[in-house]
Design an enzyme around this catalytic site. Structure first.
Site, PDB file in Angstrom:
ATOM      1  N   TYR A  71      -1.111   9.221  -0.169  1.00 56.70           N
ATOM      2  CA  TYR A  71      -1.007   8.154  -1.151  1.00 56.70           C
ATOM      3  C   TYR A  71      -0.183   7.053  -0.518  1.00 56.70           C
ATOM      4  O   TYR A  71       0.519   7.278   0.463  1.00 56.70           O
ATOM      5  CB  TYR A  71      -0.358   8.637  -2.449  1.00 56.70           C
ATOM      6  N   TYR A 128       5.462  19.894   0.314  1.00 54.51           N
ATOM      7  CA  TYR A 128       4.595  20.848   0.950  1.00 54.51           C
ATOM      8  C   TYR A 128       3.187  20.277   0.926  1.00 54.51           C
ATOM      9  O   TYR A 128       2.948  19.259   0.253  1.00 54.51           O
ATOM     10  CB  TYR A 128       4.622  22.196   0.183  1.00 54.51           C
ATOM     11  N   GLU A 184       4.202  17.722   6.385  1.00 54.75           N
ATOM     12  CA  GLU A 184       4.411  18.468   5.147  1.00 54.75           C
ATOM     13  C   GLU A 184       4.073  19.922   5.479  1.00 54.75           C
ATOM     14  O   GLU A 184       2.926  20.241   5.781  1.00 54.75           O
ATOM     15  CB  GLU A 184       3.469  17.970   4.039  1.00 54.75           C
ATOM     16  N   ARG A 233      14.947  16.264  -6.114  1.00 56.82           N
ATOM     17  CA  ARG A 233      14.325  15.607  -4.963  1.00 56.82           C
ATOM     18  C   ARG A 233      15.223  14.542  -4.323  1.00 56.82           C
ATOM     19  O   ARG A 233      15.326  14.451  -3.091  1.00 56.82           O
ATOM     20  CB  ARG A 233      13.020  14.947  -5.448  1.00 56.82           C
ATOM     21  N   ALA A 274      15.661  16.923  -1.396  1.00 56.86           N
ATOM     22  CA  ALA A 274      16.549  18.078  -1.529  1.00 56.86           C
ATOM     23  C   ALA A 274      15.811  19.405  -1.668  1.00 56.86           C
ATOM     24  O   ALA A 274      16.166  20.391  -1.048  1.00 56.86           O
ATOM     25  CB  ALA A 274      17.454  17.851  -2.734  1.00 56.86           C
ATOM     26  N   ARG A 275      14.769  19.435  -2.485  1.00 54.95           N
ATOM     27  CA  ARG A 275      14.144  20.705  -2.848  1.00 54.95           C
ATOM     28  C   ARG A 275      13.248  21.277  -1.758  1.00 54.95           C
ATOM     29  O   ARG A 275      12.740  22.391  -1.897  1.00 54.95           O
ATOM     30  CB  ARG A 275      13.310  20.495  -4.107  1.00 54.95           C
ATOM     31  N   GLU A 276      13.046  20.533  -0.668  1.00 56.37           N
ATOM     32  CA  GLU A 276      12.051  20.941   0.320  1.00 56.37           C
ATOM     33  C   GLU A 276      12.678  21.868   1.360  1.00 56.37           C
ATOM     34  O   GLU A 276      12.787  21.553   2.544  1.00 56.37           O
ATOM     35  CB  GLU A 276      11.417  19.683   0.920  1.00 56.37           C
ATOM     36  N   ASN A 309      13.428   8.547   0.744  1.00 59.22           N
ATOM     37  CA  ASN A 309      12.224   8.206   1.518  1.00 59.22           C
ATOM     38  C   ASN A 309      11.425   7.058   0.883  1.00 59.22           C
ATOM     39  O   ASN A 309      10.242   6.884   1.166  1.00 59.22           O
ATOM     40  CB  ASN A 309      11.337   9.441   1.711  1.00 59.22           C
ATOM     41  N   ARG A 310      12.062   6.299   0.054  1.00 57.59           N
ATOM     42  CA  ARG A 310      11.522   5.016  -0.414  1.00 57.59           C
ATOM     43  C   ARG A 310      12.552   3.905  -0.216  1.00 57.59           C
ATOM     44  O   ARG A 310      12.364   2.798  -0.669  1.00 57.59           O
ATOM     45  CB  ARG A 310      11.163   5.065  -1.910  1.00 57.59           C
TER      46      ARG A 310
HETATM   47  O1  0X9 Z   1       6.323  11.124  -0.774  1.00 55.76           O
HETATM   48  C1  0X9 Z   1       6.966  11.394   0.234  1.00 55.76           C
HETATM   49  O2  0X9 Z   1       8.016  10.856   0.539  1.00 55.76           O
HETATM   50  C2  0X9 Z   1       6.442  12.464   1.158  1.00 55.76           C
HETATM   51  N1  0X9 Z   1       5.871  13.526   0.413  1.00 55.76           N
HETATM   52  S1  0X9 Z   1       6.871  14.514  -0.402  1.00 55.76           S
HETATM   53  O3  0X9 Z   1       6.134  15.384  -1.256  1.00 55.76           O
HETATM   54  N2  0X9 Z   1       7.579  15.459   0.621  1.00 55.76           N
HETATM   55  O4  0X9 Z   1       7.826  13.746  -1.106  1.00 55.76           O
HETATM   56  C3  0X9 Z   1       5.406  11.864   2.057  1.00 55.76           C
HETATM   57  C4  0X9 Z   1       5.960  10.813   2.916  1.00 55.76           C
HETATM   58  C5  0X9 Z   1       4.934  10.288   3.841  1.00 55.76           C
HETATM   59  N3  0X9 Z   1       5.435   9.195   4.555  1.00 55.76           N
HETATM   60  C6  0X9 Z   1       5.228   7.920   4.138  1.00 55.76           C
HETATM   61  N4  0X9 Z   1       4.744   7.686   2.970  1.00 55.76           N
HETATM   62  N5  0X9 Z   1       5.483   6.944   4.961  1.00 55.76           N
HETATM   63 ZN    ZN Z   2       9.510  15.151   0.865  1.00 61.62          ZN
END
Ligand code: 0X9
Ligand code: ZN
Length: 793
Positions: free
Chosen positions: A399, A349, A421, A279, A222-224, A295-296
């Site tokens: 990471y 970012y 990013e 987020r 959300a915050r991005e 995104n998880r």
């Molecule tokens: O952590 C994340 O989901 C992403 N960074 S963020 O700071 N925008 O949250 C990176 C995602 C990278 N993609 C994968 N890990 N597959």
């Molecule tokens: Zn993100």
């Protein structure tokens, strides 16, 4: 955020609403059919945005601080992860990491001895000010060509990108585009959020049905907001440029581009109305906390490393894969889009271009292609703005993170996929200044075009050394290209150099020869001094034909010249170079002119010019460690003497060494090389990154950067800005040359007259192309003989 009781209380006002919406969402018919006919009945998506019933108290993170720690070990990383309420930036393996702590965690962190600084003492006042600044804003009235006029806004009008936009404003802008360009823009809805908001997108295309296409989406987090504006700007520029920009026109004639600017509408609204640093989505978790990290939550390798099982954590993976309607909507989109060729999921970012895998540090089989296309995007960004983005596979660059979009796109569907990013690297973080919206978006628009062209046609073509502006007319010039299939396979003999002498006639096809895997070479044709070669490259794959330059009809031009050297410096004597400039703050590894003693980071020898001396950043010791003589603590500057580059054709070239891939924060620094005509105003020639361990020669036409003059200077800034990175640089063999062809066509040996020796040379070249082909028609014949005889004497 990890503050239990306070947070739980804040969740309460929305509890009833959330439960209600949960029920209604599951009862409602899905608006997304697998056949992908997600356009609302009337062909226009009317944004029915449900605002929260009661407005919750805004969260300003009062009393929390932002720390920047230098983590050195895996143990340090674990400590940060345990104490942080939220991690804000990246590269949390080693090196700097920014994170939020409450007062208690800050006190605990202070006792760990991990080096750190306090970036923000108290987020409260800052976020209150940020909130107040937005409170009085006037709602933006969307319009296609709405009359705001000019500027960078494209068809969104001149002011749309002057500020961040709410969900309603964003959707209104989609509607404006749909209304203004129904021939080009089609709306769709991929699903509905938990709180009942449509997840909308637009398709921009003129391509026939069945064509391939590309997805650009943003704001899973959300915050991005800087990612959200990037996706909108990409849409804006595609619509604006169709029909005028040949590259965009060609792209939209053969492919579709989908843009989904807000994948997490509930979270996005929450970040506008309640918590600027929110987020996740707005799921009410079983323990009373809020939010799943979308995104998880993707299925491919869901539940692996880098995803939390704790509902209150910022990276909470959710109870099961695709448990969330927002991620499930994207899942269904990927299933339905069988012609999807490529994908970028925009985030913020850190200025990173990230490829699979996220769940493991193992590399995908086609990693080389991912990196090549990543470097291509990086170069496009650098050409646009001069900013340096870092390229790499997610798990080893950033990471480990499992259950993410990129892994699902590639692992489940075979769609080449990246996370970008966007800006910045931490000065403002998520709260990007509005003046950065367009510069950030336009550099990423350039990257988006690279991804689209390469994935639609199946191959990435790069010229790592650039296209030469001029070459010696009598020496066949080698063109070296990196060509890799990113989708499908390269056809046998599929890489071709197409060239012609002059600007008319047909192009001859010169197959390029494969050497090192992925590297192809061919030589340009030779012709008379002064002639121009027009050329381009093609790579045929099983899914299409890629081209460089991308737009059909465009070519590289390389002049055939005879260079005259105005200045040449092998650094055997000091011709007036100056070490040090205002602002320099390196404490070690300053530029010095020596016969270098090599380390794994620094050259053992100068470049292959006369003598043994060159400039390097600090002289090493025999057998010394890589890090013993590198640049430390800041910047060291090397400035050339005033160089006479007054000829309009003047070219400056140098050989440089650069190594920054060793040490605690590999590839974190760069070396800007700049040029000036007055010694005051500097223009970037290139920002060197990741050229570890080799002398590389680069040349630039002075007039492309500054006004040619008698006092042109070139400047090299080696710098160690990122903690822990190991930076070594070298400079050698600097030349200024200008081109001069024999004034007499036919003076083939350049001795000042046209005589029997020249006639003999011409006759020896009879029937062939090359220097004796004086009129550049591809062969040496009667017309060339006539030119020679006409200049006799
Ligand atoms: O952590 C994340 O989901 C992403 N960074 S963020 O700071 N925008 O949250 C990176 C995602 C990278 N993609 C994968 N890990 N597959
Ligand atoms: Zn993100």
């Amino acid at each position: 955020m990890r503050v239990g009781p306070v947070h739980t209380q804040k969740m309460l006002p929305t509890l009833a609403l959330a439960i209600f919406q949960l029920q209604s969402a599951s009862a409602a018919a899905p608006s997304f059919a697998p056949s992908f006919a997600p356009i609302l009945a009337n062909g226009h998506a009317s944004a029915q945005v449900v605002e929260p019933a009661a407005s919750p108290t805004p969260e300003f993170h009062d009393g929390r601080s932002v720390l920047r720690a230098t983590v050195r070990t895996a143990r340090d990383v674990r400590t940060v992860l345990t104490l942080a309420a939220d991690v804000l930036n990246h590269r949390i393996d080693v090196g700097p990491v920014d994170f939020i702590v409450d007062a208690k965690a800050r006190a605990a962190f202070a006792k760990t001895g991990i080096p750190h600084e306090v970036l923000i003492e108290d987020l409260g006042p800052l976020l209150r000010a940020e909130f107040a600044a937005r409170a009085n804003r006037v709602e933006f009235r969307a319009g296609a060509g709405a009359g705001e006029g000019g500027g960078e806004g494209g068809v969104a009008g001149g002011t749309y990108f002057n500020d961040f936009r709410t969900l309603a404003e964003t959707y209104a802008q989609l509607d404006a585009w749909i209304a203004a360009r129904p021939d080009l823009v089609t709306p769709f809805v991929i699903g509905t959020s938990l709180e009942g908001r449509p997840i909308r997108g637009i398709r921009i295309s003129k391509a026939p049905a069945g064509s391939p296409g590309v997805l650009f989406n943003a704001t899973q987090h959300a915050r991005e907001w800087g990612a959200q504006t990037t996706s909108m700007y990409i849409a804006d520029q595609l619509i604006e440029r169709y029909g005028t920009d040949p590259r965009v026109t060609a792209l939209l004639d053969r492919a579709w581009i989908d843009v989904i600017p807000v994948c997490n509408p509930d979270g996005y609204v929450w970040s506008w109305t309640v918590d600027r640093l929110w987020r996740k989505n707005r799921r009410l978790n079983s323990d009373g906390t809020s939010g799943v990290d979308l995104n998880r939550n993707w299925a491919f390798q869901w539940g692996g490393g880098g995803a939390s099982t704790v509902p209150n954590d910022p990276t909470y993976r959710g109870p099961s894969p695709f448990s969330e309607p927002e991620s499930a909507a994207l899942r269904d989109y990927f299933i339905a889009q069988t012609n999807l060729a490529g994908h970028i999921d925009f985030h913020a970012y850190s200025q990173l271009i990230l490829s699979p895998w996220g769940y493991t540090t193992e590399l995908p089989a086609n990693n080389a292609a991912f990196i090549a296309l990543g470097n291509d995007m990086k170069d496009a960004i650098a050409r646009t703005s001069g900013l340096s983005y870092t390229v790499g596979p997610i798990a080893s660059t950033l990471y480990i993170a499992s259950g993410s979009s990129v892994d699902h796109a590639w692992g489940q569907h075979g769609v080449p996929s990246y996370t970008i990013e966007v800006r910045d690297t931490g000065s403002y973080g998520f709260v990007m200044p509005t003046g950065e919206i367009v510069p950030n978006a336009s550099e990423n628009f350039a990257a988006a075009l690279e991804l689209a062209d390469a994935t639609v046609d199946g191959a990435v073509i790069r010229l790592p050394g650039g296209a030469p502006v001029s070459v010696e007319y009598d020496v066949p010039a080698t063109i070296t290209a990196e060509v890799r299939a990113i989708r499908g396979n390269l056809a046998a003999n599929g890489v071709v150099l197409r060239a012609r002498v002059g600007s008319s006639g047909s192009f001859s096809e010169i197959p390029m020869t494969a050497g090192t895997p992925g590297i192809f070479t061919a030589t340009l044709p030779t012709a008379a001094c002064g002639a121009t070669i027009e050329w381009y490259l093609t790579a045929t794959t099983t899914v299409g034909t890629a081209r460089l330059p991308e737009a059909s009809g465009t070519v590289f031009t390389t002049e055939l010249v005879e260079s005259s050297i105005a200045f040449e410096d092998t650094f055997e004597t000091n011709l007036g170079w100056v070490v040090g400039a205002a602002g320099d703050n390196a404490t070690a590894g300053l530029w010095t002119r020596v016969d270098p003693i090599g380390t794994t980071a620094q050259p053992e020898n100068d470049s292959s010019d006369a003598g043994v001396l060159c400039f390097v950043t600090g002289q090493g010791a025999v057998g010394g460690a890589a890090g013993s003589a590198d640049v430390d603590g800041g910047t060291t500057t090397l400035v050339s003497p005033a160089l006479d580059a007054s000829d309009a054709s003047a070219t400056i070239s140098y050989r440089r060494w650069y190594s920054n891939n060793l040490g605690g924060a590999p590839n974190a620094d760069s070396m800007p090389v700049s040029i000036s005509s007055d010694g005051i105003n500097w223009v970037l020639l290139e920002d060197v990154t990741q050229n570890a361990g080799a002398w590389v020669e680069r040349s630039f036409r002075v007039a492309d950067y500054v006004t040619p003059g008698a006092s042109v200077r070139v400047r090299f800034q080696a710098r160690d800005l990122a903690t822990g990175s190991l930076v070594e640089a070298g400079v050698d063999f600097v030349r200024v040359s200008s081109s001069a062809c024999p004034s007499q066509p036919g003076d083939l040996d350049g001795d000042g007259d046209v005589d029997a020796a020249d006639l003999a040379t011409l006759l020896a070249g009879w029937g062939s192309a090359g220097a004796t082909d004086l009129d550049g028609d591809g062969t040496t014949g009667a017309s060339d003989l006539a030119i020679l005889l006409g200049n006799w004497g």
